[in-house]
Design an enzyme around this catalytic site. Structure first.
Site, PDB file in Angstrom:
ATOM      1  N   ASP A 143       0.871  -1.166   0.000  1.00 52.83           N
ATOM      2  CA  ASP A 143       0.000   0.000   0.000  1.00 52.83           C
ATOM      3  C   ASP A 143       0.914   1.224   0.000  1.00 52.83           C
ATOM      4  O   ASP A 143       2.108   1.122   0.314  1.00 52.83           O
ATOM      5  CB  ASP A 143      -0.884  -0.022   1.249  1.00 52.83           C
ATOM      6  CG  ASP A 143      -1.765   1.198   1.374  1.00 52.83           C
ATOM      7  OD1 ASP A 143      -2.289   1.665   0.343  1.00 52.83           O
ATOM      8  OD2 ASP A 143      -1.918   1.702   2.499  1.00 52.83           O
ATOM      9  N   LEU A 144       0.390   2.383  -0.323  1.00 58.05           N
ATOM     10  CA  LEU A 144       1.224   3.593  -0.364  1.00 58.05           C
ATOM     11  C   LEU A 144       1.099   4.418   0.913  1.00 58.05           C
ATOM     12  O   LEU A 144       2.056   4.569   1.675  1.00 58.05           O
ATOM     13  CB  LEU A 144       0.839   4.437  -1.583  1.00 58.05           C
ATOM     14  CG  LEU A 144       1.548   5.782  -1.724  1.00 58.05           C
ATOM     15  CD1 LEU A 144       3.060   5.601  -1.812  1.00 58.05           C
ATOM     16  CD2 LEU A 144       1.023   6.515  -2.965  1.00 58.05           C
ATOM     17  N   ASP A 145      -0.098   4.948   1.156  1.00 62.10           N
ATOM     18  CA  ASP A 145      -0.304   5.839   2.298  1.00 62.10           C
ATOM     19  C   ASP A 145      -0.140   5.086   3.615  1.00 62.10           C
ATOM     20  O   ASP A 145      -0.834   4.104   3.868  1.00 62.10           O
ATOM     21  CB  ASP A 145      -1.700   6.468   2.246  1.00 62.10           C
ATOM     22  CG  ASP A 145      -1.911   7.306   0.999  1.00 62.10           C
ATOM     23  OD1 ASP A 145      -0.898   7.702   0.389  1.00 62.10           O
ATOM     24  OD2 ASP A 145      -3.065   7.560   0.631  1.00 62.10           O
ATOM     25  N   THR A 152       1.017  10.078   4.013  1.00 59.40           N
ATOM     26  CA  THR A 152       0.258  11.173   3.429  1.00 59.40           C
ATOM     27  C   THR A 152      -1.064  11.374   4.161  1.00 59.40           C
ATOM     28  O   THR A 152      -1.908  12.148   3.718  1.00 59.40           O
ATOM     29  CB  THR A 152      -0.027  10.923   1.930  1.00 59.40           C
ATOM     30  OG1 THR A 152      -0.736   9.694   1.797  1.00 59.40           O
ATOM     31  CG2 THR A 152       1.264  10.849   1.134  1.00 59.40           C
ATOM     32  N   TRP A 189      -9.490  16.968   3.480  1.00 62.15           N
ATOM     33  CA  TRP A 189     -10.868  16.636   3.853  1.00 62.15           C
ATOM     34  C   TRP A 189     -11.399  17.608   4.907  1.00 62.15           C
ATOM     35  O   TRP A 189     -12.585  17.967   4.889  1.00 62.15           O
ATOM     36  CB  TRP A 189     -10.977  15.211   4.376  1.00 62.15           C
ATOM     37  CG  TRP A 189     -10.985  14.161   3.314  1.00 62.15           C
ATOM     38  CD1 TRP A 189     -10.129  13.122   3.168  1.00 62.15           C
ATOM     39  CD2 TRP A 189     -11.927  14.043   2.227  1.00 62.15           C
ATOM     40  NE1 TRP A 189     -10.463  12.370   2.070  1.00 62.15           N
ATOM     41  CE2 TRP A 189     -11.559  12.907   1.479  1.00 62.15           C
ATOM     42  CE3 TRP A 189     -13.035  14.794   1.826  1.00 62.15           C
ATOM     43  CZ2 TRP A 189     -12.264  12.505   0.350  1.00 62.15           C
ATOM     44  CZ3 TRP A 189     -13.737  14.393   0.698  1.00 62.15           C
ATOM     45  CH2 TRP A 189     -13.358  13.263  -0.027  1.00 62.15           C
ATOM     46  N   LYS A 219      -9.167   5.702   5.851  1.00 62.71           N
ATOM     47  CA  LYS A 219      -7.941   5.028   5.420  1.00 62.71           C
ATOM     48  C   LYS A 219      -8.255   3.875   4.477  1.00 62.71           C
ATOM     49  O   LYS A 219      -9.080   3.031   4.771  1.00 62.71           O
ATOM     50  CB  LYS A 219      -7.165   4.495   6.627  1.00 62.71           C
ATOM     51  CG  LYS A 219      -6.331   5.554   7.331  1.00 62.71           C
ATOM     52  CD  LYS A 219      -5.421   4.906   8.367  1.00 62.71           C
ATOM     53  CE  LYS A 219      -4.477   5.918   8.980  1.00 62.71           C
ATOM     54  NZ  LYS A 219      -3.561   5.277   9.969  1.00 62.71           N
ATOM     55  N   SER A 244      -2.468   0.989  -4.538  1.00 61.37           N
ATOM     56  CA  SER A 244      -2.988   2.124  -3.775  1.00 61.37           C
ATOM     57  C   SER A 244      -4.406   2.503  -4.175  1.00 61.37           C
ATOM     58  O   SER A 244      -4.780   2.423  -5.348  1.00 61.37           O
ATOM     59  CB  SER A 244      -2.069   3.339  -3.988  1.00 61.37           C
ATOM     60  OG  SER A 244      -2.596   4.486  -3.370  1.00 61.37           O
ATOM     61  N   ALA A 245      -5.177   2.943  -3.173  1.00 56.25           N
ATOM     62  CA  ALA A 245      -6.530   3.446  -3.434  1.00 56.25           C
ATOM     63  C   ALA A 245      -6.493   4.878  -3.946  1.00 56.25           C
ATOM     64  O   ALA A 245      -7.514   5.437  -4.331  1.00 56.25           O
ATOM     65  CB  ALA A 245      -7.358   3.386  -2.151  1.00 56.25           C
ATOM     66  N   LYS A 281     -10.715  -1.199  -2.078  1.00 52.35           N
ATOM     67  CA  LYS A 281     -10.522  -2.093  -0.944  1.00 52.35           C
ATOM     68  C   LYS A 281     -11.732  -1.986  -0.011  1.00 52.35           C
ATOM     69  O   LYS A 281     -12.280  -0.904   0.123  1.00 52.35           O
ATOM     70  CB  LYS A 281      -9.247  -1.707  -0.193  1.00 52.35           C
ATOM     71  CG  LYS A 281      -7.991  -1.708  -1.060  1.00 52.35           C
ATOM     72  CD  LYS A 281      -6.825  -1.055  -0.332  1.00 52.35           C
ATOM     73  CE  LYS A 281      -5.634  -0.895  -1.254  1.00 52.35           C
ATOM     74  NZ  LYS A 281      -4.505  -0.182  -0.607  1.00 52.35           N
ATOM     75  N   GLU A 332       0.049  -3.523   4.398  1.00 53.64           N
ATOM     76  CA  GLU A 332      -1.009  -2.524   4.542  1.00 53.64           C
ATOM     77  C   GLU A 332      -0.990  -1.881   5.926  1.00 53.64           C
ATOM     78  O   GLU A 332      -0.374  -2.407   6.854  1.00 53.64           O
ATOM     79  CB  GLU A 332      -2.371  -3.184   4.335  1.00 53.64           C
ATOM     80  CG  GLU A 332      -2.901  -3.113   2.925  1.00 53.64           C
ATOM     81  CD  GLU A 332      -3.524  -1.757   2.588  1.00 53.64           C
ATOM     82  OE1 GLU A 332      -3.574  -0.899   3.486  1.00 53.64           O
ATOM     83  OE2 GLU A 332      -3.967  -1.584   1.453  1.00 53.64           O
ATOM     84  N   ASP A 333      -1.689  -0.746   6.049  1.00 60.67           N
ATOM     85  CA  ASP A 333      -1.870  -0.134   7.374  1.00 60.67           C
ATOM     86  C   ASP A 333      -3.333   0.104   7.685  1.00 60.67           C
ATOM     87  O   ASP A 333      -3.657   0.754   8.677  1.00 60.67           O
ATOM     88  CB  ASP A 333      -1.097   1.189   7.472  1.00 60.67           C
ATOM     89  CG  ASP A 333      -1.775   2.320   6.711  1.00 60.67           C
ATOM     90  OD1 ASP A 333      -2.314   2.055   5.604  1.00 60.67           O
ATOM     91  OD2 ASP A 333      -1.773   3.460   7.205  1.00 60.67           O
TER      92      ASP A 333
END
Length: 226
Positions: A11-13, A19, A27, A47, A118-119, A149, A173-174
């Site tokens: 995953d990225l974030d 980020t 947001w 998330k 990534s989403a 996801k 993932e986180d």
């Protein structure tokens, strides 16, 4: 490294770089505009969730039903993304999370492929700002998939582009939705965060600083023996 393990999909974030603060601020600006009580605590619900679903969650904070056309919803989501894109332009290679550059280099030395799943629709921009383009064999972002996801599509797409079977991958993932997606893709799963939040993960680590090749192998072995 076990010869059957062929790839690690990240995953990225919150895994490669954080980020989350940039997303939160963007947001929050939309929430303030609409008079909604958007908090850091509520931001945790966003998330690993797609932009439009995140917007719907944000709007659910209203005490009175908010009625928007699809065009208005798209405009709000687009405005949030423009705010976010301005914020992420401040990202530099120093913003990579602890241990990540070293892990990627070691995986490459061992011939293990790597990918981003990534989403976000801004994954390419973030990776470019981190100067990590050459560290990943492929990047899959929200623009390339239809289902967010916990649907496994983004992880399955990454495996497809890497040319490996999902069973030959470890996903990192986180977010709970992300771990669910990894499991649904039949990959071994590593979660970054509080162990209590990820009872289904094959391995949980408190931070990326503990994410080493040896821990990747540990998650892989646990999945194989399960």
């Amino acid at each position: 490294m076990n010869p059957s393990l062929k790839a690690v999909v990240f995953d990225l974030d919150g895994v490669i770089t954080d980020t989350a603060e940039h997303h939160y601020l963007a947001w929050k600006a939309i929430g303030d505009e609409l008079g909604l009580p958007f908090t850091r605590s509520f931001n945790e619900n966003l998330k690993g969730v797609s932009r439009m679903e995140s917007l719907r969650l944000l709007l659910s904070l209203s005490k009175e039903p908010l009625r928007f056309t699809e065009e208005q919803l798209e405009a709000l989501a687009t405005r949030k993304n423009e705010l976010y894109k301005r914020l992420i332009m401040e990202i530099t290679p120093q913003d990579a999370l602890p241990g990540i550059p070293e892990l990627l280099d070691e995986l490459k030395r061992r011939g293990v492929k790597t990918a981003i799943a990534s989403a976000s629709k801004n994954a390419f921009t973030v990776i470019d700002n981190l100067r990590m383009n050459d560290r990943f064999d492929c990047i899959v972002d929200a623009a390339q998939i239809r289902n967010s996801k916990p649907d496994p599509e983004v992880f399955l797409k990454a495996a497809e582009l890497l040319g490996v079977e999902p069973e030959a991958c470890v996903g990192v993932e986180d977010a709970v939705a992300g771990v669910e997606a990894i499991r649904a893709a039949n990959m071994a799963s590593i979660a970054i965060g509080d162990a209590a939040a990820f009872p289904e993960a094959d391995l949980v680590l408190p931070s990326t600083g503990e994410l080493t090749v040896e821990r990747v192998r540990e998650a892989w072995e646990r999945k194989r023996k399960a």
